[in-house]
Design a protein around this motif. Sequence first.
Motif, short mmCIF file in Angstrom:
data_model
loop_
_atom_site.label_atom_id
_atom_site.label_comp_id
_atom_site.label_asym_id
_atom_site.label_seq_id
_atom_site.Cartn_x
_atom_site.Cartn_y
_atom_site.Cartn_z
N ALA A 130 -6.55 15.42 -14.92
CA ALA A 130 -5.71 15.91 -14.16
C ALA A 130 -5.58 17.44 -13.89
O ALA A 130 -5.72 18.01 -12.96
CB ALA A 130 -4.48 15.37 -13.79
N LEU A 131 -5.57 18.02 -14.98
CA LEU A 131 -5.59 19.49 -15.16
C LEU A 131 -6.75 20.03 -14.78
O LEU A 131 -6.92 20.99 -14.26
CB LEU A 131 -5.28 19.82 -16.74
CG LEU A 131 -3.58 19.94 -17.29
CD1 LEU A 131 -3.62 20.22 -18.53
CD2 LEU A 131 -3.08 21.10 -16.41
N ILE A 132 -8.14 19.60 -15.29
CA ILE A 132 -9.34 19.89 -15.03
C ILE A 132 -9.46 19.92 -13.39
O ILE A 132 -10.17 20.83 -12.82
CB ILE A 132 -10.32 18.96 -15.71
CG1 ILE A 132 -10.24 19.38 -17.35
CG2 ILE A 132 -11.75 19.46 -15.28
CD1 ILE A 132 -11.06 18.49 -17.97
N LEU A 133 -9.30 18.94 -12.97
CA LEU A 133 -9.57 18.57 -11.45
C LEU A 133 -8.66 19.20 -10.51
O LEU A 133 -8.77 19.19 -9.28
CB LEU A 133 -9.70 17.06 -11.12
CG LEU A 133 -10.89 16.33 -12.00
CD1 LEU A 133 -10.82 14.85 -11.63
CD2 LEU A 133 -12.18 17.30 -11.83
N GLY A 134 -7.45 19.73 -11.17
CA GLY A 134 -6.51 20.59 -10.15
C GLY A 134 -5.61 19.79 -9.39
O GLY A 134 -4.82 20.45 -8.64
N VAL B 229 -13.11 19.12 -26.58
CA VAL B 229 -13.18 20.40 -27.23
C VAL B 229 -13.13 21.07 -25.91
O VAL B 229 -12.43 22.32 -25.89
CB VAL B 229 -14.45 20.57 -27.79
CG1 VAL B 229 -14.63 22.08 -28.00
CG2 VAL B 229 -14.21 19.95 -29.33
N ALA B 230 -13.95 20.81 -24.84
CA ALA B 230 -13.82 21.78 -23.71
C ALA B 230 -12.51 21.51 -22.91
O ALA B 230 -12.20 22.58 -22.09
CB ALA B 230 -15.01 21.14 -22.69
N SER B 231 -11.91 20.50 -22.90
CA SER B 231 -10.80 20.40 -22.40
C SER B 231 -9.70 21.38 -23.01
O SER B 231 -8.99 21.93 -22.48
CB SER B 231 -10.10 18.93 -22.24
OG SER B 231 -10.99 18.17 -21.58
N ALA C 210 -21.78 16.94 -22.50
CA ALA C 210 -20.39 16.45 -22.09
C ALA C 210 -19.40 17.70 -22.01
O ALA C 210 -18.71 17.72 -21.13
CB ALA C 210 -19.60 15.29 -23.00
N ALA C 211 -19.57 18.56 -22.96
CA ALA C 211 -18.67 19.99 -22.60
C ALA C 211 -19.20 20.64 -21.50
O ALA C 211 -18.36 21.07 -20.84
CB ALA C 211 -18.88 20.62 -24.15
N ILE D 5 -16.69 21.79 -18.12
CA ILE D 5 -16.85 23.14 -17.74
C ILE D 5 -17.09 23.32 -16.21
O ILE D 5 -16.60 23.90 -15.50
CB ILE D 5 -17.48 24.23 -18.57
CG1 ILE D 5 -16.86 24.04 -20.15
CG2 ILE D 5 -17.51 25.47 -18.15
CD1 ILE D 5 -15.71 24.43 -20.34
N VAL D 6 -18.01 22.72 -15.94
CA VAL D 6 -18.82 22.74 -14.71
C VAL D 6 -17.80 22.20 -13.81
O VAL D 6 -17.34 22.70 -12.59
CB VAL D 6 -20.20 22.11 -14.59
CG1 VAL D 6 -20.49 21.89 -12.94
CG2 VAL D 6 -21.00 22.82 -15.31
N VAL D 7 -17.08 20.91 -13.91
CA VAL D 7 -16.46 20.38 -12.96
C VAL D 7 -14.96 21.23 -12.76
O VAL D 7 -14.51 21.33 -11.73
CB VAL D 7 -15.89 18.88 -13.66
CG1 VAL D 7 -14.83 18.43 -12.78
CG2 VAL D 7 -17.06 17.92 -13.68
N GLU D 8 -14.54 21.93 -13.97
CA GLU D 8 -13.51 22.67 -13.91
C GLU D 8 -13.76 24.02 -13.05
O GLU D 8 -13.04 24.33 -12.11
CB GLU D 8 -12.83 23.05 -15.32
CG GLU D 8 -11.44 23.57 -15.28
CD GLU D 8 -11.63 25.15 -15.21
OE1 GLU D 8 -10.64 26.06 -14.87
OE2 GLU D 8 -12.71 25.79 -15.43
N ARG D 9 -14.78 24.43 -13.09
CA ARG D 9 -15.39 25.65 -12.29
C ARG D 9 -15.47 25.30 -10.85
O ARG D 9 -14.98 26.07 -10.02
CB ARG D 9 -16.41 26.31 -13.01
CG ARG D 9 -16.49 26.77 -14.27
CD ARG D 9 -15.86 27.94 -14.26
NE ARG D 9 -15.69 28.53 -15.69
CZ ARG D 9 -15.17 29.83 -15.96
NH1 ARG D 9 -14.56 30.52 -15.22
NH2 ARG D 9 -15.53 29.97 -17.27
#
Length: 360
Positions: free
Chosen positions: A81-85, A160-162, A343-344, A348-352
């Motif tokens: 949820a944090l990553i996807l905003g 790790v990416a999260s 996976a990392a 990162i790409v999804v978060e960007r």
Amino acid sequence: MERSDVRKSTDVTDTPLASVATEGHDGLAAGETSGDGSSGHVKAGGSVPAATVRGDVINVVRGFCMGAADTVPGVSGGTVALILGHYTRLVTAISHIDSQLFGLVRDKRFADAARHLDVRFLAALGLGIATGIVTLSGLMHWLLEFRMAETLAVFLGLLVASVWIVKGYVDRWTPSRIAALVCGAAVAIAITLLPMGTGNMSLPYLFFSASIAICAMILPGISGAFVLLLLGVYHSVTGLIKDAAKGNFSVESLTQIAVFASGCLIGLLAFSRVLRWLLEHHRGTTMAWLMGLMIGSAGKLWPLQRPTSETASEELKFQVMEYVSPANWDGSLITLVTLALGAAVVVIVVERFAEGRQAT
């Protein structure tokens, strides 16, 4: 727009949760959108704008990703949820199951009640979560059984990416926040060193397990699936869901699923209020502590582990795992590293991408 400016305009660290009292008719926090840039209003005459429908689809996909994450021990739906905003909107909507909502329902102001609760958002997200859990629980069960190292490598990369992403939600590091980070890591390490439980499937224990594990769904830390593993009911619960999805169920199994769902609901309603208060009054320290939880739980996802010789013939839920050094690993280390890095990169790409949508 700089990365920190995007966060300040959209999510928990710089948007006071107290501002939800001034939210619009969508149930959004002040300054937040539905995720597609639309406000969620329905045009006169009952037609639904294309942007609103597109937002519903996006929220279903968001929910699917959260449900998929929550089926895997070590990955939290809250992190997704944090990553996807949509983290702030989720916490706010859940915490709006309150006396004001019941008052609106009592007065038969159902449209106002739906806006207060942000029903459209929760319905789309809930549909996605349920779909993700039902469709992927069987696959995850098989992957952990027969492709454990590869599966753990993927989710270690995700974690790790999260952690790197969540770090951006702590505006500045003070001694108290560093202490919270260390404390969170210590707690998580202590938890992960506990032996897996052998919990029973009695209805009271199922309710208790669900109410504890569901809190992790909205926390970017130790996952609900991992909590279920610790409590010894993970494989039993995923087995129930998998069988029900195939049409193999009985009155007893449906009752167990209903009790588990009730525990999830009660735990979620209670904890959302606590989380909202923490984020409103101590959000930097809270996020630092949650980062510590994530870092400390990473050891549980270390792919170089295998069951001990004494438990190798047991079912997965009864196996005791031991770590293996890279020199003694008989599989492909390159494959595991590639999966973790891939996976990392995906995270990162999804978060960007999500950050770019919020910026526009």
